[in-house]
Design an enzyme around this catalytic site. Structure first.
Site, PDB file in Angstrom:
ATOM      1  CB  CYS A  32     104.295  72.504 112.951  1.00  0.00           C
ATOM      2  SG  CYS A  32     104.115  72.335 111.152  1.00  0.00           S
TER       3      CYS A  32
ATOM      4  CB  CYS B   2     109.169  72.451 111.939  1.00  0.00           C
ATOM      5  SG  CYS B   2     107.649  73.276 111.398  1.00  0.00           S
TER       6      CYS B   2
ATOM      7  CG  ASP C  23     122.505  69.928  96.073  1.00  0.00           C
ATOM      8  OD1 ASP C  23     122.207  71.033  95.593  1.00  0.00           O
ATOM      9  OD2 ASP C  23     123.037  69.017  95.390  1.00  0.00           O
TER      10      ASP C  23
ATOM     11  CG  HIS D 151     106.789  72.773 107.470  1.00  0.00           C
ATOM     12  ND1 HIS D 151     106.321  71.983 108.501  1.00  0.00           N
ATOM     13  CD2 HIS D 151     106.438  72.132 106.311  1.00  0.00           C
ATOM     14  CE1 HIS D 151     105.721  70.919 107.996  1.00  0.00           C
ATOM     15  NE2 HIS D 151     105.767  70.980 106.673  1.00  0.00           N
TER      16      HIS D 151
ATOM     17  CG  ASP E  57     128.222  73.072  92.721  1.00  0.00           C
ATOM     18  OD1 ASP E  57     129.091  72.335  92.229  1.00  0.00           O
ATOM     19  OD2 ASP E  57     127.137  73.316  92.184  1.00  0.00           O
TER      20      ASP E  57
ATOM     21  CB  CYS F 232     105.254  68.957 112.030  1.00  0.00           C
ATOM     22  SG  CYS F 232     106.798  69.723 111.469  1.00  0.00           S
TER      23      CYS F 232
END
Length: 380
Positions: free
Chosen positions: A315, A312, A272, A341, A90, A310
């Site tokens: 999880c 991730c 974003d 997560h 940015d 999930c």
């Protein structure tokens, strides 16, 4: 850069964007690492594991915290933070908005009072491009002013006209920098930013003006800063058709899963937002059945993962009860697992979106996803 639309479903599009730092599949959610790191003790190895495509860092914050010249000595931000995939930086333009009490705007640029130690910093289009060139990011954002969405018409019109003049200066300076033999990334891309508050005619005129500059991509800025979701969607409805379809479109700083689903339906490629990391650090986690607050007592004895099925890192190995214990005990691991997560949830949702567009079933997918999340109401 090569940008190829792989599929369209209504206005929703899925594209393949080839860059010097690798290929980006869109729509894509960029994971926000403002100062070169994701808040919540998330490493670049973690980002690779959760299938992050693009990392986003901030020009102003890296300039005042560590210094772009120091990062250049390490070979640029990619080497400094050990990240081998695309980075978008940015421009520092949003700080013109967020540090309103600490800045003064002139035609040449903006004088900031550093939010860290109070020393004066000047940043204009040329300085922003030079800093981003030192960082060596894949995509550099043009330096702009983000006017308050509900500012009066005269202020917004004058601000947008100045942003257009700044964009021309950004393009010229980037061309100069990319022609230098010692520039870190001579293939650095430039995205321009559309502004105009919630004024349809100003947004459209600005989109028409900047599309003539033939940039690498185009962003819609100045949204999610106080206007309603309906106003934001309306501005996308009227603005995106005036941006080149054969170039990537980036909606800056947005947003919730519902925001993303709606914006994809309006032709947006890039997103974003700090929501998944910020919410994760406070124990708020996203699921396909609503958002959970793991501080709630009902999870104290809950042996289930945050979300069944999930994959991730949180999880796969830990229960809601254990993560709640960590959060209550103020152990950093609790925040880290929640952030991982949430980012995994966002990255996976973008994969599902791309798949749905490419299989011509985006409307069905969007309706089911929104219904399942119950507009963010806690469940489970």
């Amino acid at each position: 850069m090569k940008y190829t639309i792989a599929a369209k479903d209504g206005k929703a599009k899925s594209a393949v964007m080839e860059t010097v730092h690798g290929t980006i599949q869109t729509p894509v959610f960029m994971n926000v690492g403002t100062v070169g790191a994701i808040k919540g003790a998330v490493s670049t190895d973690d980002l690779r594991e959760i299938r992050t495509q693009v990392e986003l860092s901030n020009t102003y914050h890296l300039h005042v915290r560590t210094g772009d010249k120091l990062i250049r000595q390490f070979g640029g931000l990619h080497k400094f933070m050990n990240w081998d995939r695309p980075i978008l930086t940015d421009s520092g333009g949003f700080q013109v908005f967020s540090l309103a009490g600490l800045r003064k705007i002139k035609e040449e640029g903006v004088t900031f009072q550093s939010h860290i130690d109070g020393h004066k910093i000047f940043m204009g289009p040329e300085e922003s491009m030079q800093i981003q060139s030192n960082l060596g990011s894949t995509i550099a954002m043009a330096f702009d002013e983000c006017p308050p969405s509900k500012a009066d018409r005269t202020y917004i019109e004058n601000s947008v006209a100045r942003t257009t003049r700044w964009l021309a200066r950004c393009k010229a300076e980037m061309a100069r920098l990319n022609a230098l033999p010692d520039t870190l990334n001579r293939e650095q891309l430039l995205f321009g930013i559309n502004q105009g508050g919630v004024l349809d005619d100003v947004r459209i005129a600005h989109a028409d003006a900047i599309r003539e500059m033939d940039l690498d991509g185009y962003a819609v800025g100045g949204l999610a800063v106080g206007e309603s979701h309906e106003e934001m969607y309306h501005i996308l409805d009227v603005t995106v058709p005036h941006l080149p379809e054969q170039k990537p479109v980036y909606l800056m700083g947005v947003g919730t899963p519902a925001n993303i689903l709606e914006a994809v339906d309006r032709g947006v490629d890039f997103f974003d937002c700090v929501y998944p990391t910020r919410n994760g650090r406070h124990g708020h986690v996203y699921t396909n059945h609503g958002k959970l607050n793991l501080f709630n007592a009902k999870y104290e004895l809950d042996p289930r993962p945050i979300e069944e099925g999930c994959q991730c890192p949180a999880c796969r190995s830990y229960s809601r009860a254990y993560i709640r214990h960590l959060l209550k005990a103020k152990e950093m691991l609790g925040m880290r697992l929640c952030v991982l997560h949430n980012l995994y949830f966002y990255n996976t949702m973008m994969e599902e979106i791309r798949d749905a567009i490419r299989n011509g079933r985006y409307a069905e997918y969007k309706a089911a996803k929104l219904a399942g999340m119950s507009a963010g109401r806690e469940n489970g």
